[in-house]
Design a protein around this motif. Structure first.
Motif, PDB file in Angstrom:
ATOM      1  N   ASP A  85       0.639  -1.214   0.274  1.00  0.00           N
ATOM      2  CA  ASP A  85       0.224  -0.237  -0.240  1.00  0.00           C
ATOM      3  C   ASP A  85       0.646   1.281  -0.249  1.00  0.00           C
ATOM      4  O   ASP A  85       0.805   2.486  -0.091  1.00  0.00           O
ATOM      5  CB  ASP A  85      -0.506   0.145   1.465  1.00  0.00           C
ATOM      6  N   ASP A  86       1.939   0.923   0.420  1.00  0.00           N
ATOM      7  CA  ASP A  86       2.359   2.259   0.303  1.00  0.00           C
ATOM      8  C   ASP A  86       2.934   2.596  -0.321  1.00  0.00           C
ATOM      9  O   ASP A  86       3.766   1.963  -1.407  1.00  0.00           O
ATOM     10  CB  ASP A  86       3.995   2.181   1.453  1.00  0.00           C
ATOM     11  N   ALA A  94       5.881  -2.128   6.474  1.00  0.00           N
ATOM     12  CA  ALA A  94       5.308  -1.408   5.481  1.00  0.00           C
ATOM     13  C   ALA A  94       4.191  -2.438   5.909  1.00  0.00           C
ATOM     14  O   ALA A  94       3.883  -3.463   6.262  1.00  0.00           O
ATOM     15  CB  ALA A  94       5.732  -2.428   4.108  1.00  0.00           C
ATOM     16  N   HIS A  95       2.847  -2.063   4.589  1.00  0.00           N
ATOM     17  CA  HIS A  95       1.777  -2.955   5.344  1.00  0.00           C
ATOM     18  C   HIS A  95       0.674  -2.665   3.402  1.00  0.00           C
ATOM     19  O   HIS A  95       1.360  -2.339   2.514  1.00  0.00           O
ATOM     20  CB  HIS A  95       0.897  -1.509   5.300  1.00  0.00           C
ATOM     21  N   PHE A  96       0.383  -4.343   3.172  1.00  0.00           N
ATOM     22  CA  PHE A  96      -0.373  -4.544   2.312  1.00  0.00           C
ATOM     23  C   PHE A  96      -1.713  -4.932   2.146  1.00  0.00           C
ATOM     24  O   PHE A  96      -1.616  -5.199   2.973  1.00  0.00           O
ATOM     25  CB  PHE A  96       0.910  -6.203   2.522  1.00  0.00           C
ATOM     26  N   THR A  97      -2.453  -5.390   0.919  1.00  0.00           N
ATOM     27  CA  THR A  97      -3.239  -5.777   1.368  1.00  0.00           C
ATOM     28  C   THR A  97      -3.593  -6.606  -0.142  1.00  0.00           C
ATOM     29  O   THR A  97      -2.946  -6.108  -1.279  1.00  0.00           O
ATOM     30  CB  THR A  97      -4.049  -3.964   0.297  1.00  0.00           C
ATOM     31  N   ASN A  98      -4.609  -8.055   0.097  1.00  0.00           N
ATOM     32  CA  ASN A  98      -4.566  -8.658  -0.917  1.00  0.00           C
ATOM     33  C   ASN A  98      -6.037  -8.488  -1.394  1.00  0.00           C
ATOM     34  O   ASN A  98      -7.209  -8.555  -1.193  1.00  0.00           O
ATOM     35  CB  ASN A  98      -4.678  -9.973  -0.190  1.00  0.00           C
ATOM     36  N   GLY A 105      -1.788  -7.280   5.455  1.00  0.00           N
ATOM     37  CA  GLY A 105      -0.597  -7.326   6.237  1.00  0.00           C
ATOM     38  C   GLY A 105       0.388  -6.587   5.999  1.00  0.00           C
ATOM     39  O   GLY A 105       0.324  -5.407   5.465  1.00  0.00           O
ATOM     40  N   SER A 106       1.469  -6.529   7.400  1.00  0.00           N
ATOM     41  CA  SER A 106       2.219  -5.344   7.796  1.00  0.00           C
ATOM     42  C   SER A 106       3.715  -6.356   7.675  1.00  0.00           C
ATOM     43  O   SER A 106       3.694  -6.937   8.619  1.00  0.00           O
ATOM     44  CB  SER A 106       1.175  -4.501   8.526  1.00  0.00           C
ATOM     45  N   ILE A 107       4.350  -5.420   7.712  1.00  0.00           N
ATOM     46  CA  ILE A 107       6.025  -6.081   8.225  1.00  0.00           C
ATOM     47  C   ILE A 107       6.592  -4.581   9.279  1.00  0.00           C
ATOM     48  O   ILE A 107       6.560  -3.597   9.089  1.00  0.00           O
ATOM     49  CB  ILE A 107       6.689  -5.894   7.644  1.00  0.00           C
ATOM     50  N   ASP A 108       6.747  -4.498  10.843  1.00  0.00           N
ATOM     51  CA  ASP A 108       6.549  -3.161  11.998  1.00  0.00           C
ATOM     52  C   ASP A 108       7.869  -3.735  11.719  1.00  0.00           C
ATOM     53  O   ASP A 108       9.102  -5.039  12.591  1.00  0.00           O
ATOM     54  CB  ASP A 108       5.450  -3.078  12.635  1.00  0.00           C
ATOM     55  N   GLY A 109       8.846  -2.417  12.403  1.00  0.00           N
ATOM     56  CA  GLY A 109       9.895  -2.974  13.041  1.00  0.00           C
ATOM     57  C   GLY A 109      11.242  -2.663  11.822  1.00  0.00           C
ATOM     58  O   GLY A 109      12.761  -2.908  12.577  1.00  0.00           O
ATOM     59  N   ILE A 110      11.248  -2.421  10.893  1.00  0.00           N
ATOM     60  CA  ILE A 110      12.347  -1.528   9.652  1.00  0.00           C
ATOM     61  C   ILE A 110      12.957  -1.217   9.989  1.00  0.00           C
ATOM     62  O   ILE A 110      12.448  -0.193  10.293  1.00  0.00           O
ATOM     63  CB  ILE A 110      11.680  -1.562   8.347  1.00  0.00           C
ATOM     64  N   GLY A 111      14.525  -1.334  10.077  1.00  0.00           N
ATOM     65  CA  GLY A 111      15.701  -0.342  10.688  1.00  0.00           C
ATOM     66  C   GLY A 111      15.927  -0.673  12.191  1.00  0.00           C
ATOM     67  O   GLY A 111      16.875   0.566  12.465  1.00  0.00           O
TER      68      GLY A 111
END
Length: 135
Positions: A85-86, A94-98, A105-111
């Motif tokens: 989505d970003d 990062a955020h995702f949509t099906n 879906g998401s991935i958090d804590g990058i970096g």
């Protein structure tokens, strides 16, 4: 879709996303519960539907390999039919949509310097037994 089916799908998506991550990495449950949905015309009033959520904390990721893990997860999530989505580069999440089933879906804590990422999948709002009750 019932609440149980939505929960199973979030768990299935999680299993697929984590299937072939490089090692070392340890996974731990972060969140396994759902939440209530609100009425569109009364945002402080529950409407009877629920969102199911499955989150996992990945720890022990070597700092110099975090980008590799994030890229592997992003690629895997997109291969499962999700689109990011970003716009632009990844930041701290990062955020995702099906678009097929409206799961996210998401991935958090990058970096993060802690060697930890949090991966999550959420369902759209569903009726617990799959159908809207009569009013």
């Amino acid at each position: 879709m019932t609440q149980a089916q939505a929960k199973q799908r979030t768990a299935d998506y999680m299993g697929q996303a984590l299937a072939d991550l490089p090692q070392p990495v340890a996974t731990a449950g972060e969140r396994e519960n759902g939440t209530n949905c609100f009425r569109n015309d009364a945002p402080s009033e529950y409407d009877g539907r629920v969102v199911e959520v499955t989150e996992r904390r990945l720890s022990g990721i070597p700092g110099d390999r975090q980008a590799e893990y994030v890229e592997r997860l992003r690629t895997r999530i997109e291969a499962m039919g999700f689109r990011q989505d970003d716009s632009g580069a990844l930041r701290t999440s990062a955020h995702f949509t099906n678009s097929t089933d409206q799961f996210t879906g998401s991935i958090d804590g990058i970096g993060s310097s802690y060697g930890t990422l949090v991966i999550g999948f959420s369902s759209p709002c569903v009726w617990p037994d799959g159908t809207k009750p009569p009013r």
